[in-house]
Scaffold this motif. Structure first.
Motif, short mmCIF file in Angstrom:
data_model
loop_
_atom_site.label_atom_id
_atom_site.label_comp_id
_atom_site.label_asym_id
_atom_site.label_seq_id
_atom_site.Cartn_x
_atom_site.Cartn_y
_atom_site.Cartn_z
N GLU A 117 0.84 -1.20 0.00
CA GLU A 117 0.00 0.00 0.00
C GLU A 117 0.88 1.25 0.00
O GLU A 117 1.81 1.35 0.80
N PRO A 118 0.60 2.24 -0.88
CA PRO A 118 1.38 3.49 -0.88
C PRO A 118 1.04 4.34 0.33
O PRO A 118 -0.12 4.42 0.76
N LYS A 119 2.06 4.99 0.90
CA LYS A 119 1.86 5.89 2.03
C LYS A 119 1.64 7.33 1.61
O LYS A 119 1.25 8.16 2.45
N ASN A 120 1.92 7.68 0.36
CA ASN A 120 1.70 9.04 -0.14
C ASN A 120 1.40 8.96 -1.63
O ASN A 120 1.50 7.90 -2.26
N ASP A 121 1.03 10.11 -2.19
CA ASP A 121 0.63 10.12 -3.60
C ASP A 121 1.81 9.91 -4.54
O ASP A 121 1.64 9.44 -5.66
N LYS A 122 3.04 10.22 -4.09
CA LYS A 122 4.21 10.00 -4.94
C LYS A 122 4.74 8.57 -4.84
O LYS A 122 5.67 8.21 -5.55
N GLU A 123 4.19 7.78 -3.91
CA GLU A 123 4.59 6.39 -3.69
C GLU A 123 6.08 6.28 -3.35
O GLU A 123 6.75 5.31 -3.70
N THR A 124 6.60 7.28 -2.63
CA THR A 124 7.99 7.21 -2.20
C THR A 124 8.18 6.25 -1.02
O THR A 124 9.29 5.82 -0.74
N ALA A 125 7.10 5.93 -0.30
CA ALA A 125 7.13 4.99 0.81
C ALA A 125 5.90 4.10 0.71
O ALA A 125 4.80 4.57 0.40
N CYS A 126 6.11 2.81 0.98
CA CYS A 126 5.03 1.83 0.84
C CYS A 126 4.94 0.98 2.10
O CYS A 126 5.86 0.96 2.93
N LEU A 127 3.84 0.26 2.23
CA LEU A 127 3.58 -0.56 3.41
C LEU A 127 3.35 -2.00 2.98
O LEU A 127 2.36 -2.31 2.32
N CYS A 128 4.30 -2.87 3.39
CA CYS A 128 4.14 -4.32 3.24
C CYS A 128 3.94 -4.87 4.65
O CYS A 128 4.88 -4.88 5.45
N ASN A 129 2.73 -5.27 4.98
CA ASN A 129 2.37 -5.61 6.35
C ASN A 129 3.20 -6.77 6.89
O ASN A 129 3.77 -7.57 6.13
N LYS A 130 3.29 -6.84 8.23
CA LYS A 130 4.00 -7.94 8.87
C LYS A 130 3.35 -9.27 8.49
O LYS A 130 2.14 -9.35 8.25
N GLY A 131 4.17 -10.30 8.49
CA GLY A 131 3.71 -11.58 7.97
C GLY A 131 3.94 -11.72 6.48
O GLY A 131 3.64 -12.76 5.90
N ASN A 132 4.51 -10.64 5.88
CA ASN A 132 4.82 -10.64 4.46
C ASN A 132 6.23 -10.11 4.25
O ASN A 132 6.82 -9.52 5.16
N HIS A 133 6.76 -10.28 3.07
CA HIS A 133 8.05 -9.69 2.70
C HIS A 133 8.06 -9.45 1.20
O HIS A 133 7.21 -9.97 0.45
N ILE A 134 9.00 -8.65 0.76
CA ILE A 134 9.09 -8.26 -0.65
C ILE A 134 10.03 -9.21 -1.37
O ILE A 134 11.21 -9.33 -1.00
N VAL A 135 9.54 -9.86 -2.38
CA VAL A 135 10.31 -10.78 -3.21
C VAL A 135 10.01 -10.46 -4.67
O VAL A 135 8.84 -10.47 -5.09
N ALA A 136 11.07 -10.16 -5.43
CA ALA A 136 10.91 -9.85 -6.87
C ALA A 136 9.91 -8.72 -7.07
O ALA A 136 8.99 -8.81 -7.89
N ASN A 137 10.06 -7.63 -6.27
CA ASN A 137 9.21 -6.44 -6.38
C ASN A 137 7.73 -6.76 -6.12
O ASN A 137 6.83 -6.11 -6.67
N GLN A 138 7.49 -7.75 -5.26
CA GLN A 138 6.12 -8.09 -4.88
C GLN A 138 6.06 -8.35 -3.38
O GLN A 138 6.98 -8.96 -2.82
N CYS A 139 5.00 -7.88 -2.74
CA CYS A 139 4.77 -8.13 -1.32
C CYS A 139 3.96 -9.42 -1.19
O CYS A 139 2.76 -9.44 -1.50
N VAL A 140 4.62 -10.48 -0.73
CA VAL A 140 3.98 -11.80 -0.68
C VAL A 140 4.09 -12.34 0.75
O VAL A 140 4.96 -11.93 1.53
N PRO A 141 3.21 -13.28 1.14
CA PRO A 141 3.27 -13.85 2.50
C PRO A 141 4.56 -14.63 2.73
O PRO A 141 5.20 -15.13 1.79
N CYS A 142 4.94 -14.73 4.00
CA CYS A 142 6.12 -15.51 4.37
C CYS A 142 5.87 -16.99 4.07
O CYS A 142 4.75 -17.48 4.24
N PRO A 143 6.89 -17.72 3.65
CA PRO A 143 6.71 -19.16 3.42
C PRO A 143 6.48 -19.90 4.73
O PRO A 143 6.70 -19.37 5.82
#
Length: 287
Positions: A117-143
């Motif tokens: 989720e973007p935190k501002n309109d410029k998308e300079t900061a984003c939110l990948c909720n806990k229980g997930n991580h960023i892999v290959a430019n995608q926020c996906v659940p932990c294995p």
């Protein structure tokens, strides 16, 4: 002339009388590379824009259409054809994807990973909720078998309780690690301690009770402490003996020097060994 045509003619005359003074004033029509600017005498002149990556420090004059421009400082930018000051760059956060870095003429271009989720309109900061991580430019659940307690964090494996000799109390989840019990003495460790403290008697089967084994361990620890204390006492005794020997040698040397000095005062020729005295006595008798 009918009434409608007459009213229309009067309206056109009023509009012409209102527009005519505006056309006769000093209104300047500037080209695309310049902007209009009113001087103190309410006269409008055309001024050049500053180049991209520069900011205007002083306006132009009626004699010089070029303003005073200076480059933007580091970390700032300014678009072309602007009269405003340089603006600070908005770099992409580590949670965002940088499509273009900030340069002298434009700001950075950022994009949030898919699933975040973007935190501002410029998308300079984003939110990948806990229980997930960023892999290959995608926020996906932990294995399975991994967790992440904080937002925008990496997934870590669950703790292996059995590897550290502990027992699992609570299972883990995608946001929490497993909880292990306090370390316990394994049966293999108890058996190893019992065999190391007492050798088995040949031809007889020996059995050890857990409480007796623990008592042996405590007794061995006490024996080790006593042996250490004995060693320190022995070393202390040797150190005291060496110090006393050095003090005695020093006293003997001082007494010997003092005795030699007293003999010299009595016109004695010095402290000599017996062989030297016998040789000198034989010479005197020969003479």
């Amino acid at each position: 002339m009918n009434q409608g045509t007459k009213a229309m003619a009067e309206l056109c005359l009023l509009v012409a009388l209102w527009i005519l003074p505006l056309l006769t004033t000093n209104h300047a029509v500037c080209p695309s590379h310049q902007s209009s600017y009113f001087t103190g005498a309410d006269k409008e002149i055309c001024c050049d824009y500053c180049a991209a990556g520069e900011e205007m420090k002083a306006r132009c004059t009626s004699n010089n259409p070029k303003p005073t421009c200076e480059p933007c400082p580091e970390g700032f930018f300014n678009q072309p054809k602007t009269i405003y000051k340089c603006r600070v760059c908005n770099p992409c956060d580590k949670s965002s994807i940088e499509l273009k870095p900030c340069d002298k003429s434009s700001d950075a271009v950022c994009k949030c990973p898919a699933g975040s989720e973007p935190k501002n309109d410029k998308e300079t900061a984003c939110l990948c909720n806990k229980g997930n991580h960023i892999v290959a430019n995608q926020c996906v659940p932990c294995p399975q078998g991994h967790f992440s307690r904080e937002d925008n964090s990496i997934c870590r494996p669950w703790t292996n309780c059995s590897a550290t000799g502990e027992e699992q109390q609570e299972p883990g989840s995608s946001t929490e690690d497993v909880k292990c019990s306090r370390p316990k003495i394994l049966p293999s460790q108890v058996f190893r301690s019992s065999t190391s403290t007492k050798a088995p008697v040949s031809g007889k089967a020996t059995t050890s009770h857990p409480r007796a084994t623990e008592g042996n361990i405590v007794f061995n620890n006490a024996t080790t402490v006593n042996n250490s204390s004995t060693n320190w006492k022995f070393l202390s005794f040797i150190l005291i003996a060496v110090i006393l020997l050095m003090v005695s040698a020093t006293i003997f040397l001082i007494m010997f020097v003092h005795m030699c000095q007293r003999k010299e005062k009595r016109n004695f020729r010095g402290c000599r060994i017996p062989i030297q005295e016998v040789t000198e006595l034989s010479k005197q008798m020969t003479v």
